[in-house]
Design a protein around this motif. Structure first.
Motif, PDB file in Angstrom:
ATOM      1  N   ALA A  67       0.955  -1.243  -0.115  1.00  0.00           N
ATOM      2  CA  ALA A  67      -0.019   0.005  -0.157  1.00  0.00           C
ATOM      3  C   ALA A  67       0.774   1.243   0.156  1.00  0.00           C
ATOM      4  O   ALA A  67       0.610   2.216  -0.711  1.00  0.00           O
ATOM      5  N   SER A  68       1.989   1.326   0.744  1.00  0.00           N
ATOM      6  CA  SER A  68       2.953   2.499   0.810  1.00  0.00           C
ATOM      7  C   SER A  68       3.281   2.596  -0.665  1.00  0.00           C
ATOM      8  O   SER A  68       3.770   3.566  -1.025  1.00  0.00           O
ATOM      9  N   LEU A  69       3.948   1.489  -1.183  1.00  0.00           N
ATOM     10  CA  LEU A  69       4.537   1.632  -2.818  1.00  0.00           C
ATOM     11  C   LEU A  69       3.739   2.177  -3.686  1.00  0.00           C
ATOM     12  O   LEU A  69       3.836   2.772  -4.839  1.00  0.00           O
ATOM     13  N   VAL A  70       2.387   1.864  -3.465  1.00  0.00           N
ATOM     14  CA  VAL A  70       1.226   2.504  -4.457  1.00  0.00           C
ATOM     15  C   VAL A  70       0.805   3.637  -4.087  1.00  0.00           C
ATOM     16  O   VAL A  70       0.526   4.851  -4.787  1.00  0.00           O
ATOM     17  N   LEU A  71       0.352   4.206  -2.740  1.00  0.00           N
ATOM     18  CA  LEU A  71      -0.004   5.265  -2.372  1.00  0.00           C
ATOM     19  C   LEU A  71       0.908   6.514  -2.246  1.00  0.00           C
ATOM     20  O   LEU A  71       0.426   7.525  -2.512  1.00  0.00           O
ATOM     21  N   THR A  72       2.240   6.287  -2.208  1.00  0.00           N
ATOM     22  CA  THR A  72       2.978   7.547  -1.750  1.00  0.00           C
ATOM     23  C   THR A  72       3.195   8.185  -3.348  1.00  0.00           C
ATOM     24  O   THR A  72       3.293   9.472  -3.309  1.00  0.00           O
ATOM     25  N   PRO A  73       3.555   7.487  -4.396  1.00  0.00           N
ATOM     26  CA  PRO A  73       3.762   8.193  -5.654  1.00  0.00           C
ATOM     27  C   PRO A  73       2.497   9.142  -6.023  1.00  0.00           C
ATOM     28  O   PRO A  73       2.430   9.935  -6.416  1.00  0.00           O
ATOM     29  N   LEU A  74       1.287   8.096  -5.592  1.00  0.00           N
ATOM     30  CA  LEU A  74       0.034   8.842  -5.848  1.00  0.00           C
ATOM     31  C   LEU A  74      -0.337  10.280  -5.124  1.00  0.00           C
ATOM     32  O   LEU A  74      -0.758  11.049  -5.601  1.00  0.00           O
ATOM     33  N   ALA A  75       0.227  10.191  -3.985  1.00  0.00           N
ATOM     34  CA  ALA A  75       0.121  11.205  -3.059  1.00  0.00           C
ATOM     35  C   ALA A  75       0.855  12.475  -3.726  1.00  0.00           C
ATOM     36  O   ALA A  75       0.602  13.426  -3.429  1.00  0.00           O
ATOM     37  N   GLY A  76       2.095  12.130  -3.967  1.00  0.00           N
ATOM     38  CA  GLY A  76       3.106  13.033  -4.570  1.00  0.00           C
ATOM     39  C   GLY A  76       2.491  13.502  -5.868  1.00  0.00           C
ATOM     40  O   GLY A  76       2.542  14.876  -5.882  1.00  0.00           O
ATOM     41  N   ARG A  77       1.794  13.009  -6.645  1.00  0.00           N
ATOM     42  CA  ARG A  77       1.101  13.431  -8.088  1.00  0.00           C
ATOM     43  C   ARG A  77       0.090  14.272  -7.440  1.00  0.00           C
ATOM     44  O   ARG A  77      -0.130  15.668  -7.948  1.00  0.00           O
TER      45      ARG A  77
END
Length: 71
Positions: free
Chosen positions: A19-29
């Motif tokens: 979940a962290s690997l998926v959510l972190t880039p999404l949160a950055g964008r």
């Protein structure tokens, strides 16, 4: 600690990591699109805009598997 609870802990940790690997880039964008980024300044190290929602993504990744563990 029995094998089932150890497997449960490992599965929870892996789910949180995924979940962290998926959510972190999404949160950055999302942060960049919403203008929620630290601007580069001479007294800071980074010379690029830095998104400010990464902590929220890590927190959500931490609590995401909890319903499966507690339920």
């Amino acid at each position: 600690m029995d094998v089932l609870s150890l497997q449960s802990l490992v599965a929870t940790g892996l789910a949180s990591l995924a979940a962290s690997l998926v959510l972190t880039p999404l949160a950055g964008r999302l942060a960049m699109n919403l203008g929620m980024a630290a601007k580069p300044r001479p007294e800071r190290w980074s010379m690029r805009y830095t998104p400010l929602l990464g902590g929220l993504a890590v927190f959500l990744a931490y609590i995401a598997p909890l319903p499966f563990v507690l339920g």
